[in-house]
Structure formats: C-alpha cells, structure tokens
Motif scaffolding. Structure first.
Motif, PDB file in Angstrom:
ATOM      1  N   ASN A   1       0.596  -1.301   0.060  1.00 41.69           N
ATOM      2  CA  ASN A   1      -0.122  -0.053   0.055  1.00 41.69           C
ATOM      3  C   ASN A   1       0.867   1.291   0.078  1.00 41.69           C
ATOM      4  OD1 ASN A   1      -2.054   1.877   0.272  1.00 41.69           O
ATOM      5  ND2 ASN A   1      -3.438   0.446   1.267  1.00 41.69           N
ATOM      6  N   GLY A   2       1.236   1.817   1.202  1.00 36.98           N
ATOM      7  CA  GLY A   2       2.130   2.720   1.143  1.00 36.98           C
ATOM      8  C   GLY A   2       3.571   2.355   1.257  1.00 36.98           C
ATOM      9  N   GLY A   3       3.960   1.192   1.734  1.00 41.55           N
ATOM     10  CA  GLY A   3       5.509   0.754   1.402  1.00 41.55           C
ATOM     11  C   GLY A   3       6.201   1.060   2.542  1.00 41.55           C
ATOM     12  N   THR A   4       5.634   1.789   3.565  1.00 42.30           N
ATOM     13  CA  THR A   4       6.673   2.481   4.504  1.00 42.30           C
ATOM     14  C   THR A   4       6.969   1.329   5.430  1.00 42.30           C
ATOM     15  OG1 THR A   4       4.677   2.826   6.140  1.00 42.30           O
ATOM     16  CG2 THR A   4       5.449   4.549   4.444  1.00 42.30           C
ATOM     17  N   ASP A   5       6.420   0.272   5.592  1.00 39.92           N
ATOM     18  CA  ASP A   5       7.004  -0.906   6.492  1.00 39.92           C
ATOM     19  C   ASP A   5       7.653  -2.029   5.312  1.00 39.92           C
ATOM     20  OD1 ASP A   5       6.522  -1.014   9.099  1.00 39.92           O
ATOM     21  OD2 ASP A   5       4.184  -0.987   8.594  1.00 39.92           O
TER      22      ASP A   5
ATOM     23  N   ILE B   1     -13.929   1.927   8.073  1.00 44.69           N
ATOM     24  CA  ILE B   1     -12.726   2.599   7.781  1.00 44.69           C
ATOM     25  C   ILE B   1     -12.006   1.812   6.503  1.00 44.69           C
ATOM     26  CG2 ILE B   1     -10.561   3.668   8.150  1.00 44.69           C
ATOM     27  CD1 ILE B   1     -11.362   3.945  10.922  1.00 44.69           C
ATOM     28  N   GLY B   2     -12.088   2.388   5.237  1.00 36.03           N
ATOM     29  CA  GLY B   2     -11.142   1.669   4.223  1.00 36.03           C
ATOM     30  C   GLY B   2      -9.786   1.103   4.576  1.00 36.03           C
ATOM     31  N   SER B   3      -9.168   0.137   4.354  1.00 34.14           N
ATOM     32  CA  SER B   3      -8.063  -0.262   4.759  1.00 34.14           C
ATOM     33  C   SER B   3      -6.809   0.504   4.062  1.00 34.14           C
ATOM     34  CB  SER B   3      -7.594  -1.822   4.576  1.00 34.14           C
ATOM     35  OG  SER B   3      -7.577  -2.134   3.093  1.00 34.14           O
ATOM     36  N   GLY B   4      -7.302   1.009   2.910  1.00 32.03           N
ATOM     37  CA  GLY B   4      -6.115   1.924   2.064  1.00 32.03           C
ATOM     38  C   GLY B   4      -5.983   3.221   2.622  1.00 32.03           C
TER      39      GLY B   4
ATOM     40  N   ASN C   1       1.388  10.708   5.094  1.00 35.60           N
ATOM     41  CA  ASN C   1       0.893  10.952   3.761  1.00 35.60           C
ATOM     42  C   ASN C   1       0.580   9.473   2.999  1.00 35.60           C
ATOM     43  OD1 ASN C   1      -0.170  13.229   2.945  1.00 35.60           O
ATOM     44  ND2 ASN C   1       1.805  14.097   2.112  1.00 35.60           N
ATOM     45  N   VAL C   2       1.466   8.496   3.145  1.00 33.51           N
ATOM     46  CA  VAL C   2       1.487   7.383   2.227  1.00 33.51           C
ATOM     47  C   VAL C   2       1.169   6.136   3.218  1.00 33.51           C
ATOM     48  CG1 VAL C   2       2.727   8.108   0.548  1.00 33.51           C
ATOM     49  CG2 VAL C   2       3.996   7.031   2.445  1.00 33.51           C
ATOM     50  N   ALA C   3       1.390   5.984   4.667  1.00 35.66           N
ATOM     51  CA  ALA C   3       1.257   4.895   5.391  1.00 35.66           C
ATOM     52  C   ALA C   3      -0.395   4.787   5.468  1.00 35.66           C
ATOM     53  CB  ALA C   3       1.911   5.124   6.806  1.00 35.66           C
ATOM     54  N   SER C   4      -0.888   3.528   5.355  1.00 31.85           N
ATOM     55  CA  SER C   4      -2.142   3.090   5.732  1.00 31.85           C
ATOM     56  C   SER C   4      -2.437   2.276   7.040  1.00 31.85           C
ATOM     57  CB  SER C   4      -2.507   2.456   4.456  1.00 31.85           C
ATOM     58  OG  SER C   4      -2.006   1.082   4.585  1.00 31.85           O
ATOM     59  N   ILE C   5      -3.912   2.560   7.168  1.00 37.21           N
ATOM     60  CA  ILE C   5      -4.287   1.849   8.531  1.00 37.21           C
ATOM     61  C   ILE C   5      -4.151   0.466   8.229  1.00 37.21           C
ATOM     62  CG2 ILE C   5      -6.532   2.160   7.576  1.00 37.21           C
ATOM     63  CD1 ILE C   5      -7.457   2.435  10.738  1.00 37.21           C
ATOM     64  N   GLY C   6      -4.387  -0.028   6.888  1.00 38.80           N
ATOM     65  CA  GLY C   6      -4.542  -1.447   6.849  1.00 38.80           C
ATOM     66  C   GLY C   6      -3.205  -2.086   6.800  1.00 38.80           C
ATOM     67  N   GLY C   7      -2.077  -1.141   6.408  1.00 39.40           N
ATOM     68  CA  GLY C   7      -0.515  -1.687   6.383  1.00 39.40           C
ATOM     69  C   GLY C   7      -0.290  -1.724   7.990  1.00 39.40           C
ATOM     70  N   ASN C   8      -0.631  -0.859   8.621  1.00 45.10           N
ATOM     71  CA  ASN C   8      -0.347  -0.886  10.068  1.00 45.10           C
ATOM     72  C   ASN C   8      -0.888  -2.101  10.786  1.00 45.10           C
ATOM     73  OD1 ASN C   8      -0.482   0.179  13.238  1.00 45.10           O
ATOM     74  ND2 ASN C   8       1.052   1.141  11.938  1.00 45.10           N
ATOM     75  N   ILE C   9      -2.027  -2.631  10.429  1.00 46.95           N
ATOM     76  CA  ILE C   9      -2.553  -3.757  10.976  1.00 46.95           C
ATOM     77  C   ILE C   9      -1.994  -4.928  10.369  1.00 46.95           C
ATOM     78  CG2 ILE C   9      -4.812  -5.082  11.278  1.00 46.95           C
ATOM     79  CD1 ILE C   9      -6.283  -2.190  10.921  1.00 46.95           C
ATOM     80  N   CYS C  10      -1.772  -4.942   9.191  1.00 46.81           N
ATOM     81  CA  CYS C  10      -1.144  -6.179   8.514  1.00 46.81           C
ATOM     82  C   CYS C  10       0.222  -6.462   8.951  1.00 46.81           C
ATOM     83  CB  CYS C  10      -1.337  -6.393   7.083  1.00 46.81           C
ATOM     84  SG  CYS C  10      -3.375  -6.201   6.620  1.00 46.81           S
ATOM     85  N   ASN C  11       0.880  -5.584   9.137  1.00 47.16           N
ATOM     86  CA  ASN C  11       2.168  -5.595   9.342  1.00 47.16           C
ATOM     87  C   ASN C  11       2.305  -6.166  10.784  1.00 47.16           C
ATOM     88  OD1 ASN C  11       5.313  -5.155   8.916  1.00 47.16           O
ATOM     89  ND2 ASN C  11       5.068  -3.579  10.729  1.00 47.16           N
ATOM     90  N   ALA C  12       1.351  -6.041  11.670  1.00 46.00           N
ATOM     91  CA  ALA C  12       1.081  -6.885  12.958  1.00 46.00           C
ATOM     92  C   ALA C  12       2.113  -6.657  13.904  1.00 46.00           C
ATOM     93  CB  ALA C  12       1.071  -8.223  12.784  1.00 46.00           C
ATOM     94  N   SER C  13       2.676  -5.481  14.090  1.00 47.25           N
ATOM     95  CA  SER C  13       3.908  -5.290  14.930  1.00 47.25           C
ATOM     96  C   SER C  13       3.288  -4.868  16.482  1.00 47.25           C
ATOM     97  CB  SER C  13       4.645  -3.945  14.837  1.00 47.25           C
ATOM     98  OG  SER C  13       5.441  -3.339  15.517  1.00 47.25           O
ATOM     99  N   PRO C  14       3.776  -5.416  17.590  1.00 43.98           N
ATOM    100  CA  PRO C  14       3.386  -4.990  18.856  1.00 43.98           C
ATOM    101  C   PRO C  14       3.450  -3.609  19.013  1.00 43.98           C
ATOM    102  CG  PRO C  14       4.967  -6.810  18.895  1.00 43.98           C
ATOM    103  CD  PRO C  14       4.837  -6.495  17.638  1.00 43.98           C
ATOM    104  N   ALA C  15       4.143  -2.848  18.324  1.00 44.99           N
ATOM    105  CA  ALA C  15       4.417  -1.435  18.514  1.00 44.99           C
ATOM    106  C   ALA C  15       3.566  -0.732  17.293  1.00 44.99           C
ATOM    107  CB  ALA C  15       5.697  -0.984  18.141  1.00 44.99           C
TER     108      ALA C  15
END
Ligand SMILES: Cc1cc2nc3c(=O)[nH]c(=O)nc-3n(C[C@H](O)[C@H](O)[C@H](O)COP(=O)(O)OP(=O)(O)OC[C@H]3O[C@@H](n4cnc5c(N)ncnc54)[C@H](O)[C@@H]3O)c2cc1C
Length: 282
Positions: free
Chosen positions: A26-30, A70-73, A103-117
């Motif tokens: 998505n945003g690619g930040t992870d 909320i859309g994941s993107g 500006n590019v990081a998405s809520i879906g990316g944060n969830i799917c990255n599944a970091s405890p942080a």
C-alpha cells in the motif's frame, strides 16, 4: 526485475490475488524498509508486487448504524482530515511517524504488519474492532484479536486482502492515551497505553484498557475490564494495587534496541495507575 500489478478496482485486485502469489503493497513504509538491501540498491522482492493504493473502494470512510467503517487503504493523513474520524484515533495518528510518512502509510498496512508497536492497533484492540477480509471466493469479518496472533503474524489466508475496519459504537468515548518513544516524532513506541471509560454518577459504565509494545501482541483483557464495570470510582481507587498486580502478570515485555523489559513494564504499570487514580475521575 520485479513484476508489478496495479489494479484500479477491488474486483481487479481480487482477480490478481486469485491467480497469482503476490505481495500486497500500500504505502510501502513497512515493506520497503523490510526489503531494503544496500544503500542505493532497490529493495528486493521474491514475489510480484501488487500496488493497491489506486483502489478508491479501499479508501472510503462511513458510518452505518453507529458502526464506523474505515477502508484499509486510507492513509493516516486522510483519516486525520476526515470529519467523521473520532478524536481518539486522531490523537493516536498525530504521534505516528512524521507528516510525510503519514501521507502514504495506511491503516491496513499498520494492522497487517502486525507489530506489537503498531500504534493504530492499540485503540482498535481496546474497542474490539473487527476486520473485513475478502478473496474472490468469500468474505469474512473477524475480531482484530483473532487476526493478529504474534509479532508480524496474522491469520490472513492466501488470496485474501484486508478491505475494511469496523468499530461498533465508535462514538462518545472518553479516553486517555500515552505513547512513550525515544523522541517526539518518527519514533516507534517503547510502550504505549490507552484507556477508554464511560462514567455515570461516579459509577463505571464501561472500561477498555490496552497496552502496546509490552508483549507479542497488544495486551488487553475483557474479563478484567468487566470485573470493574458497575463499580464506583472510589472502590476502583481502593483496588488499584490489586488491578495493577493482575495486569503485571499479563504484561510480558522484551529487551530490544528501543528499551528494556524492566523499564517497559515499570512505565506501563505507572500509566495504568495514573489512569485509574486520576483520569477516571476527571
Ligand atoms: C520512518 C518511519 C517511522 C514509522 N513510525 C511509526 C510509528 O510511529 N508508529 C507506527 O505504528 N508505525 C510506524 N512506522 C511503520 C509504518 O509506517 C506503519 O506501520 C504503516 O501504517 C504501514 O502502512 P503501509 O501502507 O506503508 O504498509 P505497507 O508497507 O505497504 O504494508 C505493510 C504490510 O501490510 C501488508 N498489507 C498492506 N495493506 C494490506 C491490505 N489491505 N491487505 C492485506 N495486506 C496488506 C503488506 O503486504 C505488508 O506485509 C514507521 C515507518 C517508518 C518508515
């Protein structure tokens, strides 16, 4: 060379997923950080990449029957600029990374990255948010607590994409949030805490508590929260040592580059103590 897919609709994306083994970006930040190799060299991907940031269906935000969808993107800045996103999510978002990343990081990316942080996971855990996952054959809605099962580990199946985040009874929430990082911006949490509360005539009507960065997944316990619902604020203050003791058994931090296990536990329990003694009665 990396093969890439750039679907413009969700239907196209589901079609790509049904026919190919791809890495969703998505945003690619992870992902770009995880896949980086040497300075000046492009990141390496062993599978074709599917870019999903052009899919408008994944970027909608709406409310139906007191449920927030909320859309994941959606990027964090889009959420921050939306009039219907509640304050408790915006307060968390403002402490994620920097404006450029948001500006590019998405809520879906944060969830799917599944970091405890992962910062946005904390309020979603506390509020028992649900996730909608779709593949070409089916769709399913599961609690976020059943989706994230360990650091970087989720129960997403092959051919699936996270499409939406659902928060039921999302509005009118009093809350207390604190994120502890090495510096004010662009810092992952050493520890974080969120407490939601509903108090009526000094009686606790609802309580939600979650801790980030102090276990393999976000720590929360509904039974413990419910044992305090219905009690008075005064009683809760009397029981603070007992409650802190019970959460102390659940919190299992590790030593890493950002902090020590000992400090993480100490500060998390202090935040809980402050929440119960001071914030609840505000
Ligand atoms: C400098 C910097 C600072 C940061 N600071 C913070 C911080 O303070 N707090 C914090 O929580 N995070 C932070 N991050 C991490 C990152 O920005 C967030 O986790 C962000 O939300 C990831 O979103 P993305 O769209 O960039 O994900 P991506 O990198 O595109 O993807 C992340 C993972 O999710 C998968 N994925 C993405 N979308 C979907 C989907 N819809 N369905 C299925 N799988 C999907 C990808 O395949 C990948 O495995 C930081 C990152 C950087 C580089």
């Amino acid at each position: 060379m990396v093969k890439a897919f750039t679907p413009n609709t969700l239907e196209e994306a589901l079609d790509v997923l049904s026919k190919n083994q791809v890495m969703i970006l998505n945003g690619g930040t992870d992902l770009m950080v995880k896949r980086k190799t040497w300075s000046g060299v492009v990141p390496s991907f062993e599978k074709p990449v599917m870019f999903i940031n052009k899919i408008s269906e994944l970027r909608s935000i709406s409310i139906k029957n007191r449920t927030l969808y909320i859309g994941s993107g959606c990027t964090f800045n889009e959420l921050n600029n939306s009039l219907i996103i509640p304050k408790y999510l915006k307060v968390v978002i403002k402490e994620i990374a920097s404006p450029a990343i948001r500006n590019v990081a998405s809520i879906g990316g944060n969830i799917c990255n599944a970091s405890p942080a992962g910062d946005i996971i904390l309020p979603l855990y506390a509020l028992d948010a649900k996730l909608k996952l779709m593949s070409k054959e089916r769709e399913r809605i599961i609690p976020i607590k059943e989706f994230i099962i360990g650091p970087g580990k989720t129960t997403i199946c092959s051919g699936e994409i996270l499409t939406e985040i659902l928060i039921e009874n999302y509005d009118n929430k009093e809350f207390y949030y604190h994120k502890l990082g090495t510096r004010k911006a662009t810092a992952l949490a050493k520890a974080s805490f969120i407490g939601f509360y509903e108090v009526e005539n000094s009686t606790i009507r609802d309580l939600r508590i979650a801790f980030g960065s102090v276990g393999p997944v976000v720590i929360s316990n509904r039974d413990l929260e419910l044992s305090l619902v219905g009690g008075s604020i005064k009683d809760t203050k009397f029981k603070v040592c007992e409650i802190v003791g019970r959460y102390s058994e659940l919190i299992r931090p590790i030593d890493d580059a950002r902090s020590t296990a000992k400090y993480r536990k100490f500060v998390s329990l202090n935040l809980l103590r402050h929440f119960l003694l001071n914030e609840l009665s505000k």
